[in-house]
Design a protein around this motif. Sequence first.
Motif, PDB file in Angstrom:
ATOM      1  N   ASP A  46       0.697   6.849  -7.439  1.00  0.00           N
ATOM      2  CA  ASP A  46      -0.795   7.514  -6.876  1.00  0.00           C
ATOM      3  C   ASP A  46      -0.162   9.176  -6.943  1.00  0.00           C
ATOM      4  O   ASP A  46      -0.884   9.502  -7.055  1.00  0.00           O
ATOM      5  N   PHE A  47       0.798   9.463  -6.195  1.00  0.00           N
ATOM      6  CA  PHE A  47       1.319  10.316  -5.992  1.00  0.00           C
ATOM      7  C   PHE A  47       2.479  11.186  -7.055  1.00  0.00           C
ATOM      8  O   PHE A  47       2.969  11.697  -6.773  1.00  0.00           O
ATOM      9  N   GLY A  48       2.211  10.126  -8.405  1.00  0.00           N
ATOM     10  CA  GLY A  48       3.349  10.331  -9.190  1.00  0.00           C
ATOM     11  C   GLY A  48       4.929  10.015  -9.107  1.00  0.00           C
ATOM     12  O   GLY A  48       5.659  10.485 -10.152  1.00  0.00           O
ATOM     13  N   ARG A  54       0.446   9.984   5.462  1.00  0.00           N
ATOM     14  CA  ARG A  54      -1.108  11.012   5.593  1.00  0.00           C
ATOM     15  C   ARG A  54      -2.046  10.306   4.852  1.00  0.00           C
ATOM     16  O   ARG A  54      -3.380  10.377   5.196  1.00  0.00           O
ATOM     17  N   GLU A  55      -2.309  10.220   4.201  1.00  0.00           N
ATOM     18  CA  GLU A  55      -3.012   9.948   3.309  1.00  0.00           C
ATOM     19  C   GLU A  55      -3.558   8.287   3.618  1.00  0.00           C
ATOM     20  O   GLU A  55      -4.341   7.868   3.350  1.00  0.00           O
ATOM     21  N   MET A  56      -2.109   7.192   4.159  1.00  0.00           N
ATOM     22  CA  MET A  56      -2.917   6.226   4.721  1.00  0.00           C
ATOM     23  C   MET A  56      -3.379   5.974   5.735  1.00  0.00           C
ATOM     24  O   MET A  56      -4.105   5.084   6.560  1.00  0.00           O
ATOM     25  N   GLN A  86       0.232  -1.142   0.395  1.00  0.00           N
ATOM     26  CA  GLN A  86       0.151  -0.023  -0.004  1.00  0.00           C
ATOM     27  C   GLN A  86       0.898   1.085  -0.231  1.00  0.00           C
ATOM     28  O   GLN A  86       0.620   2.109  -0.278  1.00  0.00           O
ATOM     29  N   VAL A  87       2.002   1.140   0.932  1.00  0.00           N
ATOM     30  CA  VAL A  87       2.999   2.433   1.004  1.00  0.00           C
ATOM     31  C   VAL A  87       3.381   2.684  -0.575  1.00  0.00           C
ATOM     32  O   VAL A  87       3.361   3.663  -0.765  1.00  0.00           O
ATOM     33  N   VAL A 116       7.530  13.512   0.922  1.00  0.00           N
ATOM     34  CA  VAL A 116       6.662  12.358   0.178  1.00  0.00           C
ATOM     35  C   VAL A 116       6.326  11.338   0.922  1.00  0.00           C
ATOM     36  O   VAL A 116       5.100  11.003   0.860  1.00  0.00           O
ATOM     37  N   ALA A 117       7.735  11.141   2.443  1.00  0.00           N
ATOM     38  CA  ALA A 117       6.342   9.635   2.808  1.00  0.00           C
ATOM     39  C   ALA A 117       6.004  10.275   3.882  1.00  0.00           C
ATOM     40  O   ALA A 117       4.786   9.705   4.275  1.00  0.00           O
ATOM     41  N   ALA A 118       5.438  11.625   4.277  1.00  0.00           N
ATOM     42  CA  ALA A 118       4.763  12.491   5.019  1.00  0.00           C
ATOM     43  C   ALA A 118       3.537  11.888   4.743  1.00  0.00           C
ATOM     44  O   ALA A 118       2.395  12.143   5.253  1.00  0.00           O
TER      45      ALA A 118
END
Length: 301
Positions: free
Chosen positions: A29-31, A184-186, A22-23, A178-180
């Motif tokens: 998904d964020f490009g 956040r999205e997860m 998922q990560v 990007v990891a943050a």
Amino acid sequence: MNHVVFFLVPGVHLLDLAGPAQVFSTAADFGHPWTLGYVAERPEVRTAQGLPLVAGLTWPELGPDDLIVVPGWRAAGEATPAIGPGPLRMLREHHARGGTVASVCAGADALGRAGLLDGRRCTTHHDVQDELARRHPRAIVVPDVLFTTDDRVVTSAGIASGIDLALHLVATRHGPAVAAQVAREMVVYARRNGHEPQTSAMLRHRAHLDDTVHRAQNLIDSRFDRALPLAVLASAAGVSERTLTRLFTRATGLTPLRYQQTLRLERAEHLISHGATVDSAARSVGFEDPRMLRRLRARTA
């Protein structure tokens, strides 16, 4: 486009696989250029939770920027699943070509069988750390940490810590922002560092069967950053202050106040490891005087 290939063995744990997947999927998904693949030694792999998974039998062409992840499995000891020479050779060769290999939980054993743990720091789930050290005596098994990195060999404690491992790899490749964003999205509460302990204080002191103490702990856990007089705790637990102190100490080894301080200290250490000052961390967790936090940190140093 970078590949992340998950090597699946029979009995694979769903969360060991799904968390990191998922990560990387969310990062894509964020490009950010990740494609996910799943390889096994048979076309169908049954998970530890009973769900069958379909996997490919052919490894894609991998380069130095690609990643192989071995999720963990339920079996341990003599029941550890067999892994053929082909996948182990693939792990060795990918690392030798400059690629990164990673494991979640018992998946570290596969890296050990491939010879990739010799002389390197590694970790695994706390239930199988001793077994990993016994099987691979040249490995440097680090107990009670979330994940380790050593010369492009990355290992994690297992289950949910696979998410921490994957977020770390995303941060290393694309930066902490990007990891943050992915976390956040997860809806991941916070990105944890590798050196943080596998079991929080809330878990370490919950392995008892005293309902009265659990009721008091529920209140402390939800309000540890605020003043909690013993009278308030005793009322919530339905006993006298003296009885609560006696039961709490017998069940956890700590007084209610010391348990609250332990939670505050653990949260403060997390904030400090992410850049907060001691003073700001002390205020965030409820210490009116930062000197109290400094004294508690000195005791555990």
